[in-house]
Design a protein around this motif. Structure first.
Motif, PDB file in Angstrom:
ATOM      1  N   LEU A 175       0.897  -1.351   0.346  1.00 31.53           N
ATOM      2  CA  LEU A 175      -0.472   0.209   0.251  1.00 31.53           C
ATOM      3  C   LEU A 175       0.659   1.453   0.196  1.00 31.53           C
ATOM      4  N   LYS A 176       1.986   1.098   0.220  1.00 29.95           N
ATOM      5  CA  LYS A 176       3.050   2.356   0.408  1.00 29.95           C
ATOM      6  C   LYS A 176       3.329   2.621  -1.227  1.00 29.95           C
ATOM      7  N   ASP A 177       3.123   2.311  -2.338  1.00 35.66           N
ATOM      8  CA  ASP A 177       3.331   2.313  -3.328  1.00 35.66           C
ATOM      9  C   ASP A 177       2.391   2.547  -3.517  1.00 35.66           C
ATOM     10  N   ALA A 178       1.063   1.152  -3.948  1.00 39.52           N
ATOM     11  CA  ALA A 178      -0.179   2.103  -4.667  1.00 39.52           C
ATOM     12  C   ALA A 178      -1.324   1.916  -3.415  1.00 39.52           C
ATOM     13  N   PRO A 179      -1.388   2.637  -2.585  1.00 38.70           N
ATOM     14  CA  PRO A 179      -2.273   3.221  -1.194  1.00 38.70           C
ATOM     15  C   PRO A 179      -3.593   2.997  -2.388  1.00 38.70           C
ATOM     16  N   SER A 180      -3.795   3.405  -3.784  1.00 37.14           N
ATOM     17  CA  SER A 180      -5.116   3.659  -3.916  1.00 37.14           C
ATOM     18  C   SER A 180      -5.922   2.218  -3.642  1.00 37.14           C
ATOM     19  N   LEU A 181      -5.612   0.981  -3.571  1.00 36.23           N
ATOM     20  CA  LEU A 181      -5.613  -0.143  -3.378  1.00 36.23           C
ATOM     21  C   LEU A 181      -6.426  -0.654  -2.125  1.00 36.23           C
ATOM     22  N   ARG A 182      -7.812  -1.242  -2.237  1.00 30.11           N
ATOM     23  CA  ARG A 182      -8.486  -1.618  -0.896  1.00 30.11           C
ATOM     24  C   ARG A 182      -7.667  -2.828  -0.287  1.00 30.11           C
ATOM     25  N   ALA A 183      -7.285  -3.403   0.340  1.00 33.63           N
ATOM     26  CA  ALA A 183      -6.936  -5.060   1.598  1.00 33.63           C
ATOM     27  C   ALA A 183      -7.375  -4.526   2.994  1.00 33.63           C
ATOM     28  N   HIS A 184      -7.483  -5.840   3.387  1.00 30.03           N
ATOM     29  CA  HIS A 184      -7.669  -5.645   4.602  1.00 30.03           C
ATOM     30  C   HIS A 184      -6.407  -7.221   4.789  1.00 30.03           C
ATOM     31  N   THR A 185      -6.187  -7.183   6.110  1.00 32.90           N
ATOM     32  CA  THR A 185      -5.548  -8.511   7.124  1.00 32.90           C
ATOM     33  C   THR A 185      -6.768  -9.586   7.485  1.00 32.90           C
ATOM     34  N   VAL A 186      -5.739 -10.860   7.244  1.00 34.69           N
ATOM     35  CA  VAL A 186      -7.014 -12.224   7.674  1.00 34.69           C
ATOM     36  C   VAL A 186      -6.327 -13.026   8.714  1.00 34.69           C
ATOM     37  N   GLN A 187      -6.867 -13.076  10.001  1.00 30.07           N
ATOM     38  CA  GLN A 187      -6.033 -14.314  10.389  1.00 30.07           C
ATOM     39  C   GLN A 187      -6.679 -15.829  10.845  1.00 30.07           C
ATOM     40  N   TYR A 188      -6.125 -16.562   9.579  1.00 25.14           N
ATOM     41  CA  TYR A 188      -6.066 -18.507   9.747  1.00 25.14           C
ATOM     42  C   TYR A 188      -6.003 -19.219  10.213  1.00 25.14           C
ATOM     43  N   ARG A 189      -6.626 -19.518  10.990  1.00 25.01           N
ATOM     44  CA  ARG A 189      -6.620 -20.928  12.259  1.00 25.01           C
ATOM     45  C   ARG A 189      -6.515 -21.585  11.501  1.00 25.01           C
ATOM     46  N   THR A 190      -6.099 -22.437  10.293  1.00 27.79           N
ATOM     47  CA  THR A 190      -6.069 -23.682  10.001  1.00 27.79           C
ATOM     48  C   THR A 190      -4.261 -23.798   9.547  1.00 27.79           C
ATOM     49  N   ARG A 191      -3.760 -24.747   9.592  1.00 24.96           N
ATOM     50  CA  ARG A 191      -2.125 -24.684   9.214  1.00 24.96           C
ATOM     51  C   ARG A 191      -2.594 -26.096   8.088  1.00 24.96           C
ATOM     52  N   LEU A 192      -1.956 -25.694   6.999  1.00 25.27           N
ATOM     53  CA  LEU A 192      -1.475 -26.299   5.679  1.00 25.27           C
ATOM     54  C   LEU A 192      -1.248 -28.369   6.091  1.00 25.27           C
ATOM     55  N   LYS A 193      -0.191 -29.028   7.650  1.00 23.70           N
ATOM     56  CA  LYS A 193       0.068 -29.775   7.864  1.00 23.70           C
ATOM     57  C   LYS A 193      -1.765 -30.673   8.199  1.00 23.70           C
ATOM     58  N   ASN A 194      -2.240 -30.144   8.192  1.00 16.91           N
ATOM     59  CA  ASN A 194      -3.604 -30.432   9.426  1.00 16.91           C
ATOM     60  C   ASN A 194      -5.223 -30.503   7.752  1.00 16.91           C
ATOM     61  N   ALA A 195      -4.253 -30.121   6.682  1.00 15.00           N
ATOM     62  CA  ALA A 195      -5.375 -30.208   5.579  1.00 15.00           C
ATOM     63  C   ALA A 195      -6.448 -31.823   5.778  1.00 15.00           C
ATOM     64  N   ASP A 196      -5.228 -32.529   5.543  1.00 15.20           N
ATOM     65  CA  ASP A 196      -6.131 -34.168   5.619  1.00 15.20           C
ATOM     66  C   ASP A 196      -7.242 -34.529   6.915  1.00 15.20           C
ATOM     67  N   GLN A 197      -6.902 -33.766   7.689  1.00 15.97           N
ATOM     68  CA  GLN A 197      -7.839 -34.351   8.943  1.00 15.97           C
ATOM     69  C   GLN A 197      -8.934 -33.287   9.198  1.00 15.97           C
ATOM     70  N   LEU A 198      -8.674 -31.887   8.971  1.00 16.06           N
ATOM     71  CA  LEU A 198      -9.807 -30.933   8.343  1.00 16.06           C
ATOM     72  C   LEU A 198     -10.896 -31.358   7.445  1.00 16.06           C
ATOM     73  N   LEU A 199     -10.074 -32.290   6.728  1.00 18.71           N
ATOM     74  CA  LEU A 199     -11.519 -32.665   5.306  1.00 18.71           C
ATOM     75  C   LEU A 199     -11.574 -33.897   6.258  1.00 18.71           C
ATOM     76  N   LEU A 200     -11.276 -34.636   6.718  1.00 21.37           N
ATOM     77  CA  LEU A 200     -12.022 -35.981   7.022  1.00 21.37           C
ATOM     78  C   LEU A 200     -12.820 -35.707   8.226  1.00 21.37           C
ATOM     79  N   SER A 201     -12.681 -34.743   8.810  1.00 15.22           N
ATOM     80  CA  SER A 201     -13.560 -34.295  10.054  1.00 15.22           C
ATOM     81  C   SER A 201     -14.389 -32.848   9.956  1.00 15.22           C
ATOM     82  N   TYR A 202     -14.654 -32.207   9.094  1.00 15.12           N
ATOM     83  CA  TYR A 202     -15.272 -31.214   9.147  1.00 15.12           C
ATOM     84  C   TYR A 202     -16.929 -31.511   8.900  1.00 15.12           C
ATOM     85  N   ARG A 203     -16.806 -32.770   7.966  1.00 14.05           N
ATOM     86  CA  ARG A 203     -18.820 -33.466   7.942  1.00 14.05           C
ATOM     87  C   ARG A 203     -18.984 -33.687   9.243  1.00 14.05           C
ATOM     88  N   SER A 204     -18.115 -33.812  10.438  1.00 15.76           N
ATOM     89  CA  SER A 204     -18.886 -34.597  11.619  1.00 15.76           C
ATOM     90  C   SER A 204     -19.066 -32.432  12.264  1.00 15.76           C
TER      91      SER A 204
END
Length: 290
Positions: A140-169
């Motif tokens: 944004l320092k070089d392109a201040p006209s852009l609109r952006a927000h920061t996001v906090q993610y709760r997931t980790r890539l190493k847990n991707a398979d487990q999340l896919l198996l457990s989300y249905r429950s």
């Protein structure tokens, strides 16, 4: 080695001509973009009707000519180019052009291509979601006209398979009337985004972030899931166009097939898949997204 004493003035003259030519080309191309295709840049009445008044007023101050010239000058004078290929970029560009109006465009990721995406959606709302606050400040320092927000993610890539198996429950992760805002029960739901994200019906969603190439990275699992929920919850007419990059990676491909659905895949080029996802039917009682 002999030096030509006229070389310095000649170089200065050449540089001046080059700069003037580049600026002239930028203005010419921008004017052509604005005037040549009324179906691409048209009245903003449609988008104003779906946006809060404050946001509509902000749109009135938005000058597409300025951002397009900035984009042309930026990419004409830098060696850093967007990470998507021309063929991949053209898919999104063609959709933006075909919409016939300014669009609501949500982009996961803020980077070297952000100024390009914003300039391809003049008069519309292009919003970027980025995981790294320091990187947001840098861009944004070089392109201040852009609109952006920061996001906090709760997931980790190493847990991707487990999340896919457990989300249905987890009922809060189900496809029927799933919500995002405040949904702390479903780990895949982006529950703490800015209100603007939840209150806007996005015509296009580009998923090219967050990082997903090392175990402790957030991965794109939540972004894919949340994009699917947004698309299925659309109240207006038409489909939501979802673009997912890096589908050559296992997690991106697997989550796309689970939540974005092969039956909605309309095109794929390189490492990019393009989905057209319709709103879910109120009578839908499916237990799976696809």
């Amino acid at each position: 080695m002999k030096h030509n004493r006229n070389s310095v003035p000649e170089r200065r003259w050449f540089l001046g001509v080059a700069i003037m030519a580049m600026v002239g080309a930028a203005v010419f191309i921008t004017v052509m973009i604005i005037t040549s295709d009324s179906s691409f840049i048209c009245s903003t009445e449609h988008i104003y009707g779906e946006m809060p008044r404050a946001q509509a007023r902000a749109q009135e101050d938005y000058n597409p000519t300025t951002i397009q010239i900035k984009a042309i000058l930026h990419y004409a004078t830098t060696r850093i180019v967007p990470q998507q290929s021309l063929a991949e970029i053209k898919i999104s560009f063609d959709v933006l052009k075909s919409m016939g109006r300014p669009c609501n465009f949500l982009v996961f990721g803020l980077g070297h291509d952000s100024l390009m995406w914003a300039s391809l959606n003049p008069g519309g709302t292009t919003l970027f979601l980025e995981e790294d606050p320091k990187w947001v400040q840098t861009v944004l320092k070089d392109a201040p006209s852009l609109r952006a927000h920061t996001v906090q993610y709760r997931t980790r890539l190493k847990n991707a398979d487990q999340l896919l198996l457990s989300y249905r429950s987890e009922p809060a992760c189900g496809p029927v009337r799933t919500r995002l805002r405040g949904n702390v029960e479903c780990e895949l739901a982006l529950h703490n985004l800015p209100d603007q994200v939840y209150e806007t019906e996005w015509d296009l969603v580009m998923i090219d972030a967050p990082k997903g190439y090392f175990p402790d990275a957030p991965g794109r699992m939540a972004a894919v899931f949340s994009a699917a929920v947004m698309a299925r919850g659309r109240k207006g007419s038409g489909v939501t166009h979802v673009f997912l990059h890096d589908v050559d990676r296992r997690v991106e491909k697997t989550y796309a097939e689970e939540f974005l659905c092969r039956k909605y895949l309309v095109r794929g080029v390189g490492r990019l898949w393009h989905f057209e996802i319709p709103p879910s039917n109120d009578s839908d009682s499916s237990v799976r997204f696809c």
